[in-house]
Design a protein around this motif. Structure first.
Motif, PDB file in Angstrom:
ATOM      1  N   UNK A  99       0.775  -1.192   0.182  1.00  0.00           N
ATOM      2  CA  UNK A  99      -0.074  -0.246  -0.126  1.00  0.00           C
ATOM      3  C   UNK A  99       0.877   1.322  -0.063  1.00  0.00           C
ATOM      4  N   UNK A 100       1.918   1.189   0.836  1.00  0.00           N
ATOM      5  CA  UNK A 100       2.974   2.557   0.842  1.00  0.00           C
ATOM      6  C   UNK A 100       3.671   2.614  -0.709  1.00  0.00           C
ATOM      7  N   UNK A 101       3.962   1.520  -1.140  1.00  0.00           N
ATOM      8  CA  UNK A 101       4.533   1.696  -2.410  1.00  0.00           C
ATOM      9  C   UNK A 101       3.648   2.202  -3.524  1.00  0.00           C
ATOM     10  N   UNK A 102       2.474   1.848  -3.339  1.00  0.00           N
ATOM     11  CA  UNK A 102       1.340   2.521  -4.428  1.00  0.00           C
ATOM     12  C   UNK A 102       1.077   3.972  -4.213  1.00  0.00           C
ATOM     13  N   UNK A 103       1.199   4.351  -2.927  1.00  0.00           N
ATOM     14  CA  UNK A 103       0.895   5.494  -2.553  1.00  0.00           C
ATOM     15  C   UNK A 103       1.897   6.317  -2.978  1.00  0.00           C
ATOM     16  N   UNK A 104       3.158   6.192  -3.209  1.00  0.00           N
ATOM     17  CA  UNK A 104       4.067   6.728  -4.000  1.00  0.00           C
ATOM     18  C   UNK A 104       4.186   6.725  -5.355  1.00  0.00           C
ATOM     19  N   UNK A 105       3.146   6.156  -5.988  1.00  0.00           N
ATOM     20  CA  UNK A 105       3.014   6.085  -7.404  1.00  0.00           C
ATOM     21  C   UNK A 105       4.189   4.971  -8.068  1.00  0.00           C
ATOM     22  N   UNK A 106       4.386   4.017  -7.397  1.00  0.00           N
ATOM     23  CA  UNK A 106       5.263   3.280  -7.888  1.00  0.00           C
ATOM     24  C   UNK A 106       4.388   1.915  -7.774  1.00  0.00           C
ATOM     25  N   UNK A 107       5.078   0.925  -8.655  1.00  0.00           N
ATOM     26  CA  UNK A 107       4.274  -0.492  -8.766  1.00  0.00           C
ATOM     27  C   UNK A 107       5.005  -1.768  -7.973  1.00  0.00           C
ATOM     28  N   UNK A 108       4.559  -2.111  -6.914  1.00  0.00           N
ATOM     29  CA  UNK A 108       4.798  -3.210  -6.108  1.00  0.00           C
ATOM     30  C   UNK A 108       4.587  -4.552  -6.801  1.00  0.00           C
ATOM     31  N   UNK A 109       5.720  -5.432  -6.760  1.00  0.00           N
ATOM     32  CA  UNK A 109       5.391  -6.645  -7.499  1.00  0.00           C
ATOM     33  C   UNK A 109       5.695  -7.595  -6.261  1.00  0.00           C
ATOM     34  N   UNK A 110       4.795  -8.413  -5.901  1.00  0.00           N
ATOM     35  CA  UNK A 110       5.190  -9.205  -4.843  1.00  0.00           C
ATOM     36  C   UNK A 110       5.980 -10.695  -5.509  1.00  0.00           C
ATOM     37  N   UNK A 111       6.692 -11.209  -4.680  1.00  0.00           N
ATOM     38  CA  UNK A 111       7.709 -12.280  -4.921  1.00  0.00           C
ATOM     39  C   UNK A 111       7.371 -13.236  -3.650  1.00  0.00           C
ATOM     40  N   UNK A 112       7.005 -14.654  -4.022  1.00  0.00           N
ATOM     41  CA  UNK A 112       6.872 -15.544  -2.916  1.00  0.00           C
ATOM     42  C   UNK A 112       7.392 -16.845  -3.487  1.00  0.00           C
ATOM     43  N   UNK A 113       7.613 -17.816  -2.564  1.00  0.00           N
ATOM     44  CA  UNK A 113       8.217 -19.200  -2.676  1.00  0.00           C
ATOM     45  C   UNK A 113       7.299 -20.063  -1.840  1.00  0.00           C
ATOM     46  N   UNK A 114       6.730 -21.190  -2.614  1.00  0.00           N
ATOM     47  CA  UNK A 114       6.075 -22.309  -1.984  1.00  0.00           C
ATOM     48  C   UNK A 114       5.167 -21.957  -0.850  1.00  0.00           C
ATOM     49  N   UNK A 115       4.012 -21.057  -1.474  1.00  0.00           N
ATOM     50  CA  UNK A 115       3.037 -20.718  -0.886  1.00  0.00           C
ATOM     51  C   UNK A 115       2.941 -19.487   0.032  1.00  0.00           C
TER      52      UNK A 115
END
Length: 299
Positions: A99-115
Motif C-alpha cells: 500500500x505504501x509503495x502504491x501511495x508513492x506512485x510505484x508498482x509493487x510486485x510481490x515475490x513468494x515461494x512455496x505458498x
C-alpha cells in the motif's frame, strides 16, 4: 532467502512480456554481471549466453503476474489479487508495504515461494521525456486524449490530472484495452500509441496504430506506424502525416469528381467529342498524380 527467491523470480520474468518483467529481469542480470539484456518479448538471445541460469521446469502467465517452478521451488510473482486467487499467504506487514509503495506512485510486485509471499520488488515507471508537451499540443489541436494502462490507479494518477487527458483508465488488461478502442471507434477516428506486447491487440484494432522504436516485435507487427527514433515527440509528426494524407485523399476525390463530372457533362451536351473527353479523363488522372506527389508536410 528473500534474495534467492527474488533471483528465481527474475529468472521467470525473463519469459514474461510485461514491461515490469523486463525491468526486473534487467536489474538482476546487471547485478549478476550478465551483459546480455533480456529481450522485450521475454527470454534471452540464446540459452548458452545465460550466466548463473536456473532451471525453469514450469511457467504459467496470468493477467496479473506469473508462476513457475525454478530449481524445484514454486515461485509466484504478481499483485495481491493474484496471491489471493492462488491462495498464497501474504502477511499484514507486506500488505502495508504494498500500500505504501502504491501511495508513492510505484508498482509493487510481490515475490513468494512455496505458498508464502516473502517480499516485494518496487518498480518505478518514469514517463517519457516531453510527454506532457506532446499531449498539450495534440489537445490544443482538438485531439481527445485517453490513457489506458495496466498499472494501478495510484501509479498513473498524474495522467488524469493533465488538462488535456479526458480519461485515464488504470488496471486495464489487454482485452480491456481492445474493448475500449472498439468503443471509442464508435465515436470517431482512433489512434493508439503503445509499445508492449499486451498493447498489440489494441494497436491492431485502432484506425491507426503507432508504436515506438523500443517496442516489442508483436507491437511493431500490429501497428501501422513504427517510430524508429523512439521519441514521443515523433508521435505528433505521425499525427500530422496521417492528417495530411487523409486531407490529400479528400482533395483527390473532389478533383476527380469535379473534373470528370464537368468533362462528362460537356460530352453529353455535345461540347466535347469522345476523343476530347478521353483526353480530359487522362488529364484528370495526371492532375491527381501530381497532387499526390506533393510533399505532405514541411520539414
Amino acid at each position: 532467502m528473500l534474495r534467492r527467491t527474488s533471483e528465481m523470480a527474475a529468472e521467470l520474468e525473463n519469459r514474461a512480456s510485461h514491461p515490469a518483467a523486463k525491468a526486473i529481469a534487467t536489474a538482476f542480470a546487471s547485478e549478476a554481471g550478465d551483459t546480455k539484456s533480456p529481450l522485450s518479448d521475454g527470454g534471452r538471445s540464446t540459452e548458452s549466453d545465460i550466466k548463473h541460469s536456473r532451471t525453469v521446469s514450469e511457467f504459467t502467465s496470468y493477467a496479473s503476474g506469473i508462476e513457475g517452478v525454478v530449481d524445484g521451488k514454486e515461485i509466484l510473482v504478481g499483485n495481491l489479487d493474484l496471491y489471493a486467487e492462488q491462495g498464497w499467504e501474504v502477511s499484514d506487514d507486506l500488505k502495508l508495504r504494498v500500500s505504501d509503495a502504491r501511495g508513492f506512485g510505484r508498482l509493487p510486485v510481490i515475490v513468494g515461494r512455496d505458498g508464502t509471499a516473502e517480499g516485494i520488488i518496487v518498480v518505478g515507471d518514469e514517463p517519457r521525456s516531453g510527454w506532457d508537451d506532446v499531449v498539450t499540443r495534440l489537445g490544443n489541436q482538438g485531439t481527445k486524449i485517453v490513457v489506458l494502462t495496466g498499472d494501478d490507479e495510484e501509479a498513473t494518477d498524474f495522467f488524469s490530472q493533465h488538462d488535456f487527458v479526458t480519461h485515464a483508465f488504470a488496471d486495464v488488461p489487454p482485452e480491456g484495452k481492445t474493448a475500449t478502442i472498439r468503443q471509442l471507434k464508435s465515436e470517431g477516428q482512433v489512434a493508439m500509441v503503445g509499445d508492449g506486447t499486451n498493447d498489440a491487440p489494441a494497436l491492431a484494432a485502432a484506425h491507426l496504430g503507432i508504436t515506438l522504436g523500443s517496442g516489442t516485435a508483436l507491437a511493431a507487427d500490429a501497428a501501422d506506424i513504427a517510430i524508429a527514433d523512439d521519441k514521443i515527440s515523433s508521435v505528433e509528426i505521425a499525427f500530422d502525416i496521417a492528417s495530411a494524407a487523409s486531407s490529400r485523399v479528400r482533395q483527390n476525390n473532389r478533383l476527380a469528381l469535379v473534373y470528370n463530372g464537368l468533362a462528362i457533362s460537356a460530352t453529353v451536351v455535345g461540347l466535347f467529342n469522345p476523343l476530347t473527353a478521353a483526353v480530359a479523363v487522362i488529364t484528370s488522372g495526371g492532375l491527381i498524380a501530381a497532387n499526390s506527389s506533393r510533399t505532405l508536410i514541411e520539414s
